[in-house]
Enzyme design. Structure first.
Site, PDB file in Angstrom:
ATOM      1  N   VAL A  39      25.941 -34.501  28.441  1.00  0.00           N
ATOM      2  CA  VAL A  39      25.697 -33.958  29.580  1.00  0.00           C
ATOM      3  C   VAL A  39      24.643 -32.910  29.734  1.00  0.00           C
ATOM      4  O   VAL A  39      23.622 -33.199  30.652  1.00  0.00           O
ATOM      5  CB  VAL A  39      26.971 -32.972  30.050  1.00  0.00           C
ATOM      6  CG1 VAL A  39      26.557 -32.463  31.307  1.00  0.00           C
ATOM      7  CG2 VAL A  39      28.187 -34.017  30.144  1.00  0.00           C
ATOM      8  N   LYS A 131      36.427 -27.452  32.214  1.00  0.00           N
ATOM      9  CA  LYS A 131      37.607 -27.440  32.791  1.00  0.00           C
ATOM     10  C   LYS A 131      38.551 -26.536  31.818  1.00  0.00           C
ATOM     11  O   LYS A 131      39.444 -25.746  32.351  1.00  0.00           O
ATOM     12  CB  LYS A 131      38.215 -28.565  33.114  1.00  0.00           C
ATOM     13  CG  LYS A 131      38.630 -29.573  31.850  1.00  0.00           C
ATOM     14  CD  LYS A 131      39.148 -30.762  32.264  1.00  0.00           C
ATOM     15  CE  LYS A 131      39.174 -31.816  31.166  1.00  0.00           C
ATOM     16  NZ  LYS A 131      37.622 -32.354  30.794  1.00  0.00           N
ATOM     17  N   GLU A 163      31.455 -27.271  39.684  1.00  0.00           N
ATOM     18  CA  GLU A 163      31.859 -28.483  40.187  1.00  0.00           C
ATOM     19  C   GLU A 163      32.018 -29.623  39.259  1.00  0.00           C
ATOM     20  O   GLU A 163      33.104 -30.483  39.555  1.00  0.00           O
ATOM     21  CB  GLU A 163      30.699 -29.106  41.261  1.00  0.00           C
ATOM     22  CG  GLU A 163      30.898 -30.331  41.817  1.00  0.00           C
ATOM     23  CD  GLU A 163      32.053 -30.203  42.958  1.00  0.00           C
ATOM     24  OE1 GLU A 163      33.033 -30.676  42.304  1.00  0.00           O
ATOM     25  OE2 GLU A 163      31.873 -29.338  43.897  1.00  0.00           O
ATOM     26  N   ILE A 170      32.813 -36.175  41.518  1.00  0.00           N
ATOM     27  CA  ILE A 170      33.204 -36.115  42.730  1.00  0.00           C
ATOM     28  C   ILE A 170      33.125 -34.647  43.159  1.00  0.00           C
ATOM     29  O   ILE A 170      33.545 -33.777  42.557  1.00  0.00           O
ATOM     30  CB  ILE A 170      34.834 -36.652  42.771  1.00  0.00           C
ATOM     31  CG1 ILE A 170      34.885 -37.864  42.312  1.00  0.00           C
ATOM     32  CG2 ILE A 170      35.387 -36.342  44.099  1.00  0.00           C
ATOM     33  CD1 ILE A 170      36.402 -38.471  42.243  1.00  0.00           C
ATOM     34  N   LYS A 239      43.065 -29.665  35.095  1.00  0.00           N
ATOM     35  CA  LYS A 239      42.520 -29.989  36.307  1.00  0.00           C
ATOM     36  C   LYS A 239      43.341 -29.701  37.567  1.00  0.00           C
ATOM     37  O   LYS A 239      42.888 -29.191  38.574  1.00  0.00           O
ATOM     38  CB  LYS A 239      42.016 -31.267  36.473  1.00  0.00           C
ATOM     39  CG  LYS A 239      40.834 -31.822  35.423  1.00  0.00           C
ATOM     40  CD  LYS A 239      40.889 -33.274  35.352  1.00  0.00           C
ATOM     41  CE  LYS A 239      39.591 -33.522  34.407  1.00  0.00           C
ATOM     42  NZ  LYS A 239      39.503 -34.813  34.059  1.00  0.00           N
TER      43      LYS A 239
END
Length: 460
Positions: A39, A131, A163, A170, A239
């Site tokens: 990432v 998360k 986000e 998404i 989540k």
């Protein structure tokens, strides 16, 4: 250590000399990335590729000043931005006076927590894709943000953007933060784990066994070496907890959210699902009735006419049901280098543009979380043939107020595959547990029963 009290160290209004020399001069916003893997590399690539556009959008130049990695000797699979320092010391980023935004993409809940909390304490904006950290420490993070922003104006406030933490690419977090202020969310139903959706698609569409689907997911990189967090439903539960806070204003201990993974699913269940006219997906579901909110993670039967039934492979989807908008579905890539990095870059750009949120998790509410929920249920039982099976099933269901909608039995291929399915009317999961427990104690029931909710009460 001296800390910056402005949003960024160099603002257009802070230097009269530079504004007089060039009214269009760009000022630098310095980013430090903690985590130089998949990432982190994607973030660098996107910021480099879109640098001109982002400079025009934000009226500031966004520069990656430093990247913290675990192994300095490892060859990177992305181009290091010009002037960027590579380090293995996260503190050199967190405590640097010239870093404005700290991006945490290292993962985990120990060192990552130290990075996030110290960066906020030092007056730096934070962007994270973590998360697990948010689900585990949401209340602590919220209190810490309130503390560091005490006495600050909205323009001075330190931002916490996340986000990428839920469903990768998404934009579900930003939507829940901004698009439902005048609405009331009644239900969330989401395919929020790409690994398990890939596996279940392979079991349904390609006829693979659970083991075969897991092997394929591992081969393609969707499953970790230890896939428990994915296949056990725990990743989806983390989540769901975050989505529940944003939608309903409640901070639920995720261990209290009922959670069942996909390990007990078999090809037999897909045969029955097809005969019923649908399929099976692992869902995170939360529903508000009055001031009570229920939630669970479980495989669910979904009718083929349902929009979520066609979401295949590693794709994620979240359906929001609300009073004003009815049903709104968000579909896209829930993981991977560029989807996740894209959300991180959007968070960086939002901060650079001056977007500010006083409450990144939305205001809390007086709603109460309950573990009991009502649903239609699917129950599969393996059995040893004898007289009176149907009668006993009916008597036990009647004892606990569970009405039977139908009993199904597909043709068997061998005696060891003897099984049948009961579909109930809408009942509480509490009563359903009692029925299952008593049925499993009967001598003709072979092994544990498998049961799961049906997503819609009007499924037929």
């Amino acid at each position: 250590m001296q800390q910056n009290t402005n949003n960024f160290p160099y603002s257009p209004s802070s230097s009269s000399s530079s504004s007089s020399s060039s009214s269009s001069a760009l000022h630098a916003i310095h980013v430090g990335i903690v985590g130089g893997g998949t990432v982190g590399g994607g973030i660098c690539e996107i910021l480099t590729k879109k640098s001109d556009y982002l400079s025009k959008l934000c009226s500031d130049e966004i520069l990656v000043k430093s990247i913290c990695v675990r192994d300095l000797s490892k060859q990177r699979d992305f181009e290091i931005p010009e002037g960027c320092i590579i380090t293995d010391d996260a503190n050199s980023i967190v405590h640097a006076d010239d870093i404005d935004i700290v991006v945490e993409v290292m993962g985990g809940t120990t060192k990552a927590k130290d990075v996030v909390f110290q960066a906020l304490s030092n007056g730096k904006h934070v962007v994270t894709a973590n998360k697990a950290l948010i689900a585990d420490c949401l209340g602590e993070i919220e209190k810490h943000i309130q503390t560091v922003n005490a006495g600050k104006t909205a323009e001075e406030s330190i931002q916490f953007n996340y986000e990428a933490a839920v469903c990768g690419g998404i934009p579900i977090i930003h939507s829940l933060q901004s698009d439902y202020a005048g609405d009331e969310i009644t239900m969330i139903a989401g395919i929020i784990n790409g690994c398990t959706n890939f596996m279940l698609t392979a079991m349904d569409r390609d006829g693979l066994s659970y083991d075969g689907a897991l092997a394929e997911a591992s081969k393609l990189g969707y499953a970790e070496a230890d896939p428990t967090l994915d296949v056990g439903g725990f990743d989806a539960r983390s989540k769901l907890k975050i989505l529940m806070r944003l939608a309903y204003g409640i901070d639920v201990d995720e261990k209290n959210i009922p959670c069942r993974g996909i390990q007990e699913l078999t090809s037999t269940d897909y045969d029955y699902a097809k005969s019923l006219g649908g399929t099976i997906k692992l869902l995170g579901v939360a529903e508000k009735v009055g001031d009570k909110v229920s939630g669970f993670v479980s495989p669910c039967y979904i009718a083929s006419t349902d929009s979520l039934s066609s979401v295949s492979d590693a794709t994620n989807a979240v359906e929001i049901s609300s009073s004003n908008l009815q049903r709104t579905t968000y579909i896209g890539q829930g993981a991977g280098r560029y989807p996740t990095a894209n959300s991180c870059v959007n968070d960086i750009a939002a901060i650079a543009k001056g977007d500010r949120s006083a409450s990144p998790f939305n205001p809390s509410s007086g709603c109460k979380f309950v573990q009991q929920y009502d649903s239609v249920f699917y129950l599969r039982l393996k059995y040893r043939d004898q007289v009176g099976i149907t009668r006993q099933c009916g008597e036990i269901c009647e004892k606990y107020g569970v009405s039977i909608h139908s009993i199904l039995q597909n043709p068997r291929s061998s005696k060891s595959d003897d099984s049948f399915v009961i579909v109930t009317e809408k009942v509480s999961n509490t009563n359903m547990k009692k029925v299952v427990a008593e049925l499993e104690g009967l001598d003709w029931v072979q092994g544990p029963a498998f049961w799961m909710p049906v997503l819609r009460p009007d499924w037929m």
